[in-house]
Design a protein around this motif. Structure first.
Motif, mmCIF file in Angstrom:
data_model
loop_
_atom_site.group_PDB
_atom_site.id
_atom_site.type_symbol
_atom_site.label_atom_id
_atom_site.label_comp_id
_atom_site.label_asym_id
_atom_site.label_seq_id
_atom_site.Cartn_x
_atom_site.Cartn_y
_atom_site.Cartn_z
ATOM 1 N N LEU A 113 57.341 -14.556 -16.423
ATOM 2 C CA LEU A 113 55.995 -14.081 -16.692
ATOM 3 C C LEU A 113 55.639 -12.870 -15.846
ATOM 4 N N LEU A 114 55.936 -12.903 -14.561
ATOM 5 C CA LEU A 114 55.654 -11.735 -13.738
ATOM 6 C C LEU A 114 56.407 -10.522 -14.262
ATOM 7 N N ASP A 115 57.681 -10.719 -14.601
ATOM 8 C CA ASP A 115 58.461 -9.608 -15.150
ATOM 9 C C ASP A 115 57.832 -9.081 -16.430
ATOM 10 N N ASP A 116 57.400 -10.003 -17.294
ATOM 11 C CA ASP A 116 56.780 -9.594 -18.563
ATOM 12 C C ASP A 116 55.475 -8.852 -18.324
ATOM 13 N N VAL A 117 54.679 -9.367 -17.396
ATOM 14 C CA VAL A 117 53.393 -8.747 -17.095
ATOM 15 C C VAL A 117 53.601 -7.335 -16.545
ATOM 16 N N MET A 118 54.566 -7.185 -15.650
ATOM 17 C CA MET A 118 54.815 -5.876 -15.047
ATOM 18 C C MET A 118 55.366 -4.890 -16.081
ATOM 19 N N GLU A 119 56.206 -5.395 -16.965
ATOM 20 C CA GLU A 119 56.735 -4.524 -18.014
ATOM 21 C C GLU A 119 55.623 -4.113 -18.980
ATOM 22 N N ARG A 120 54.731 -5.049 -19.283
ATOM 23 C CA ARG A 120 53.615 -4.786 -20.184
ATOM 24 C C ARG A 120 52.621 -3.813 -19.570
ATOM 25 N N GLY A 121 52.392 -3.937 -18.257
ATOM 26 C CA GLY A 121 51.509 -3.011 -17.560
ATOM 27 C C GLY A 121 50.097 -3.493 -17.350
ATOM 28 N N TYR A 122 49.805 -4.741 -17.667
ATOM 29 C CA TYR A 122 48.465 -5.281 -17.466
ATOM 30 C C TYR A 122 48.509 -6.805 -17.509
ATOM 31 N N VAL A 123 47.471 -7.413 -16.926
ATOM 32 C CA VAL A 123 47.288 -8.861 -16.972
ATOM 33 C C VAL A 123 46.373 -9.187 -18.142
ATOM 34 N N GLN A 124 46.771 -10.175 -18.946
ATOM 35 C CA GLN A 124 45.920 -10.641 -20.042
ATOM 36 C C GLN A 124 45.142 -11.846 -19.535
ATOM 37 N N CYS A 125 43.820 -11.668 -19.420
ATOM 38 C CA CYS A 125 42.983 -12.675 -18.769
ATOM 39 C C CYS A 125 42.044 -13.322 -19.773
ATOM 40 N N GLY A 126 42.048 -14.640 -19.861
ATOM 41 C CA GLY A 126 41.142 -15.368 -20.735
ATOM 42 C C GLY A 126 39.830 -15.643 -20.020
ATOM 43 N N VAL A 127 38.717 -15.253 -20.637
ATOM 44 C CA VAL A 127 37.403 -15.367 -19.997
ATOM 45 C C VAL A 127 36.394 -16.018 -20.942
ATOM 46 N N THR A 128 35.204 -16.307 -20.414
ATOM 47 C CA THR A 128 34.107 -16.839 -21.219
ATOM 48 C C THR A 128 33.644 -15.782 -22.218
ATOM 49 N N GLU A 129 33.082 -16.245 -23.338
ATOM 50 C CA GLU A 129 32.662 -15.311 -24.382
ATOM 51 C C GLU A 129 31.623 -14.317 -23.879
ATOM 52 N N GLY A 130 30.841 -14.698 -22.903
ATOM 53 C CA GLY A 130 29.816 -13.821 -22.368
ATOM 54 C C GLY A 130 28.820 -14.617 -21.559
ATOM 55 N N LEU A 131 28.985 -14.616 -20.237
ATOM 56 C CA LEU A 131 28.106 -15.374 -19.352
ATOM 57 C C LEU A 131 27.747 -14.492 -18.170
ATOM 58 N N PRO A 132 26.499 -14.009 -18.097
ATOM 59 C CA PRO A 132 26.106 -13.126 -17.001
ATOM 60 C C PRO A 132 26.463 -13.705 -15.643
ATOM 61 N N GLY A 133 26.984 -12.845 -14.799
ATOM 62 C CA GLY A 133 27.354 -13.241 -13.452
ATOM 63 C C GLY A 133 28.779 -13.722 -13.327
ATOM 64 N N PHE A 134 29.372 -14.177 -14.415
ATOM 65 C CA PHE A 134 30.721 -14.751 -14.351
ATOM 66 C C PHE A 134 31.726 -13.951 -15.182
ATOM 67 N N SER A 135 31.476 -13.798 -16.456
ATOM 68 C CA SER A 135 32.309 -12.898 -17.270
ATOM 69 C C SER A 135 31.466 -12.435 -18.445
ATOM 70 N N ASN A 136 31.068 -11.182 -18.386
ATOM 71 C CA ASN A 136 30.103 -10.681 -19.359
ATOM 72 C C ASN A 136 30.403 -9.218 -19.691
ATOM 73 N N PRO A 137 30.506 -8.863 -20.976
ATOM 74 C CA PRO A 137 30.762 -7.472 -21.347
ATOM 75 C C PRO A 137 29.458 -6.713 -21.549
ATOM 76 N N ASP A 138 29.469 -5.405 -21.247
ATOM 77 C CA ASP A 138 28.305 -4.587 -21.549
ATOM 78 C C ASP A 138 28.493 -3.934 -22.914
ATOM 79 N N ASP A 139 27.630 -2.996 -23.249
ATOM 80 C CA ASP A 139 27.692 -2.363 -24.566
ATOM 81 C C ASP A 139 28.968 -1.551 -24.762
ATOM 82 N N ASN A 140 29.605 -1.174 -23.670
ATOM 83 C CA ASN A 140 30.866 -0.422 -23.752
ATOM 84 C C ASN A 140 32.079 -1.316 -23.591
ATOM 85 N N ASN A 141 31.839 -2.634 -23.688
ATOM 86 C CA ASN A 141 32.893 -3.642 -23.523
ATOM 87 C C ASN A 141 33.553 -3.588 -22.140
#
Length: 340
Positions: free
Chosen positions: A26-54
């Motif tokens: 997984l570390l090798d795959d992540v480093m080759e890919r160039g980013y971490v894919q992170c699973g977050v809440t759909e939208g909860l202020p203070g914890f994981s929340n997107p703005d209008d620009n995502n």
């Protein structure tokens, strides 16, 4: 007998070698890919929340950013996948995300039955209830027979059922919904008298209400909800990275190392600070990272306390005191493991 023991030893060595290779994937795959894919809440202020620009912000988002800073020296090397409660574990298990940083409670059944490993606790929470101020309710014990909106498939549902049963209260009017937004919307529309979830989540949701002051969070906390990031079990190196990123994030606060003074702290004579920042020893190599992995976290994301204050602390719309989420040295539960 000796031949049998030799065969067992060889088989064990082969198995361990195979496991080591798998653990590096997984570390090798992540480093080759160039980013971490992170699973977050759909939208909860203070914890994981997107703005209008995502652009995503929040305490749980900052953990993902810390992970990216440690691996890539770039906190923006993250992509976020908003996940509902119903699909979060499946999404992690099937590899759609590398880490789940999404208001998820660490429980025994999840730790043992679902093939997950929790890296630690980012937020010590507990389940609460919110009601309209105009209803005059001041205690959860006054909710006998109330219509309660609950998100299905969560620890919330079981906790509320247990609480009502333990207190001889009528739970026949529970209404369940598939997603958090549906649950909150049902409460806003007046389909229920209250809804229940983690108290921090309620505080975040309330900031989106038209008149937040028209709603109060009741004082009762009816459960323990230690929230933290989880990864798939069986990948020791990736698990160690996620666990020690959390410890370094917390440990920096304990040692007084901040994003503002981290460069000055490189000259510190304190051996704990020197180890944290990679000046002394190399604690990155065993987990496949550079020696300055923790320095990169603090420099680019800040320590845990900085993230807490910026996202959910008393000066934010959520207004959450540190409480249990203070360091152990200040009466809280956060106790970072030492880097040595």
């Amino acid at each position: 007998m000796k031949k049998h023991l030799f065969s067992v030893a060889v088989a064990t060595s082969v198995l361990m070698a195979g496991t080591s290779v798998a653990q590096a994937d997984l570390l090798d795959d992540v480093m080759e890919r160039g980013y971490v894919q992170c699973g977050v809440t759909e939208g909860l202020p203070g914890f994981s929340n997107p703005d209008d620009n995502n652009e995503w912000t929040g305490l749980e988002v900052d953990y993902c950013r810390a992970l990216a800073a440690a691996i890539f020296d770039d906190p923006d090397a993250v992509r976020y996948t908003p996940l509902t409660t119903a699909v979060r574990f499946e999404s992690l298990s099937n590899g759609n995300v590398d880490v789940l940083s999404r208001t998820t409670t660490w429980t025994m059944s999840r730790d043992t039955d679902l093939g997950l490993s929790f890296a630690g606790v980012t937020y010590y929470d507990g389940q609460g209830f919110i009601v309209r101020s105009a209803d005059g309710v001041t205690s959860a014990l006054e909710l006998d027979g109330a219509a309660v909106c609950i998100q299905s498939g969560t620890t919330t549902e079981l906790n509320a059922t247990d609480y009502f049963a333990a207190n001889g209260m009528d739970a026949s009017n529970f209404l369940t919904f598939a997603s958090r937004p549906e649950t909150v919307q049902a409460y806003i529309e007046g389909r229920c008298d209250t809804y229940t979830t983690d108290a921090s989540g309620i505080a975040g949701d309330r900031t989106k209400f038209d008149v937040p002051g028209d709603h109060i969070i009741l004082p009762e906390i009816i459960s323990k909800e230690p929230l933290g990031p989880a990864v798939r079990s069986g990948d020791t190196r990736w698990f160690n990275i996620t666990r020690w990123v959390l410890n370094a994030w917390l440990g920096a606060e304990e040692l007084g190392v901040t994003s503002a003074n981290v460069d000055e702290m490189l000259e510190s004579e304190n051996p704990e600070i020197r180890r944290l920042l990679g000046v002394e020893g190399d604690f990155g190599a065993p987990i496949g990272l550079s020696a300055d992995w923790a320095y990169n976290i603090v420099k680019q994301v800040g320590n845990y306390g900085e993230s807490y204050e910026a996202n959910v602390g008393p000066s934010t719309p959520l207004g959450l005191d540190r409480g249990l989420n203070a360091l152990w040295t200040n009466g809280g539960l956060h106790y970072p493991m030492p880097i040595r």
